[in-house]
Design a protein around this motif. Sequence first.
Motif, mmCIF file in Angstrom:
data_model
loop_
_atom_site.group_PDB
_atom_site.id
_atom_site.type_symbol
_atom_site.label_atom_id
_atom_site.label_comp_id
_atom_site.label_asym_id
_atom_site.label_seq_id
_atom_site.Cartn_x
_atom_site.Cartn_y
_atom_site.Cartn_z
ATOM 1 N N HIS A 1 0.838 -1.194 0.000
ATOM 2 C CA HIS A 1 0.000 0.000 0.000
ATOM 3 C C HIS A 1 0.878 1.250 0.000
ATOM 4 C CE1 HIS A 1 -3.601 -2.320 0.618
ATOM 5 N NE2 HIS A 1 -3.176 -2.791 1.781
ATOM 6 N N VAL A 2 0.248 2.378 -0.232
ATOM 7 C CA VAL A 2 0.897 3.678 -0.093
ATOM 8 C C VAL A 2 0.092 4.457 0.930
ATOM 9 C CG1 VAL A 2 1.500 5.846 -1.237
ATOM 10 C CG2 VAL A 2 1.731 3.681 -2.477
ATOM 11 N N PHE A 3 0.787 4.952 1.958
ATOM 12 C CA PHE A 3 0.156 5.748 3.007
ATOM 13 C C PHE A 3 0.732 7.157 2.933
ATOM 14 C CE2 PHE A 3 0.181 1.377 4.579
ATOM 15 C CZ PHE A 3 -1.137 1.204 4.939
ATOM 16 N N ARG A 4 -0.157 8.145 2.834
ATOM 17 C CA ARG A 4 0.288 9.533 2.756
ATOM 18 C C ARG A 4 -0.495 10.355 3.766
ATOM 19 N NH1 ARG A 4 0.237 11.753 -3.165
ATOM 20 N NH2 ARG A 4 -1.976 11.386 -2.856
ATOM 21 N N TYR A 5 0.229 11.146 4.554
ATOM 22 C CA TYR A 5 -0.372 12.017 5.581
ATOM 23 C C TYR A 5 -1.244 11.233 6.564
ATOM 24 C CZ TYR A 5 0.800 15.167 1.744
ATOM 25 O OH TYR A 5 1.435 15.793 0.711
ATOM 26 N N SER A 6 -0.859 10.015 6.858
ATOM 27 C CA SER A 6 -1.663 9.163 7.742
ATOM 28 C C SER A 6 -1.016 9.042 9.115
ATOM 29 C CB SER A 6 -1.835 7.772 7.117
ATOM 30 O OG SER A 6 -2.596 7.866 5.934
ATOM 31 N N GLU A 7 -1.823 8.668 10.106
ATOM 32 C CA GLU A 7 -1.345 8.502 11.476
ATOM 33 C C GLU A 7 -1.641 7.088 11.957
ATOM 34 O OE1 GLU A 7 -2.766 11.511 14.146
ATOM 35 O OE2 GLU A 7 -2.440 13.104 12.670
ATOM 36 N N PHE A 8 -0.645 6.504 12.612
ATOM 37 C CA PHE A 8 -0.761 5.163 13.183
ATOM 38 C C PHE A 8 -0.442 5.275 14.662
ATOM 39 C CE2 PHE A 8 0.548 4.979 8.813
ATOM 40 C CZ PHE A 8 -0.222 3.967 8.264
ATOM 41 N N THR A 9 -1.355 4.824 15.515
ATOM 42 C CA THR A 9 -1.161 4.944 16.953
ATOM 43 C C THR A 9 -1.531 3.638 17.651
ATOM 44 O OG1 THR A 9 -1.787 7.280 16.818
ATOM 45 C CG2 THR A 9 -1.754 6.299 19.009
ATOM 46 N N GLY A 10 -0.627 3.173 18.523
ATOM 47 C CA GLY A 10 -0.915 2.025 19.393
ATOM 48 C C GLY A 10 -1.156 0.706 18.682
ATOM 49 N N ILE A 11 -0.493 0.487 17.559
ATOM 50 C CA ILE A 11 -0.671 -0.760 16.814
ATOM 51 C C ILE A 11 0.473 -1.708 17.138
ATOM 52 C CG2 ILE A 11 -0.842 -1.799 14.529
ATOM 53 C CD1 ILE A 11 -1.989 0.923 13.572
ATOM 54 N N ASN A 12 0.142 -2.916 17.580
ATOM 55 C CA ASN A 12 1.147 -3.928 17.892
ATOM 56 C C ASN A 12 1.081 -5.022 16.836
ATOM 57 O OD1 ASN A 12 1.762 -2.510 20.236
ATOM 58 N ND2 ASN A 12 0.329 -3.692 21.445
ATOM 59 N N THR A 13 2.230 -5.315 16.236
ATOM 60 C CA THR A 13 2.289 -6.284 15.146
ATOM 61 C C THR A 13 3.347 -7.329 15.448
ATOM 62 O OG1 THR A 13 1.681 -4.547 13.587
ATOM 63 C CG2 THR A 13 2.608 -6.549 12.666
#
Length: 121
Positions: A21-33
Motif C-alpha cells: 500500500h501507499v500511506f500519505r499524511y496518515s497517522e498510526f497509533t498504538g498498533i502492535n504487530t
Amino acid sequence: MLFESERFQGRLTKPVSWSDHVFRYSEFTGINTEGGDVDSVFVSCKIENCEWYWGLFNLEIFVAVDFNKCIFRGTAFSGSKFVDCSFNNCEFLKDNLGASCSFDDVVWYGCTQNNCTGLNE
C-alpha cells in the motif's frame, strides 16, 4: 492502494495491511504487530506508540515519517530507505531469542534521532 489522511488506532482492518500500500499524511497509533512483512510506502506519516516483534521491513520506503515511542524487537530492515525521517524515544531491542534488529543495505538520508536505544548514529 492509496490511503491518504487516514487515522489508524489500535489495529489495522482489512483491506488495510502493512503490505503493498501507499500511506500519505496518515497517522498510526498504538498498533502492535507480530511477524509479517512490511513493504509499503509511507510519506509524511506519523507512527506513534507502535510495536513490531519479528517484523520484516523489506525494501520499505519512508519519506518524512515521524516515529515516536515505537518499539522494534528483533526486527529486520532489509534494503529499506529512510528519507528525512525522525526517531524520537524509539527502542530497537533484541527478541526473546537474543537476536538484535538488523539493518542490511538500509539507506538513511537526512534522518534524526533523539533518545533512541539500539539505533546507531
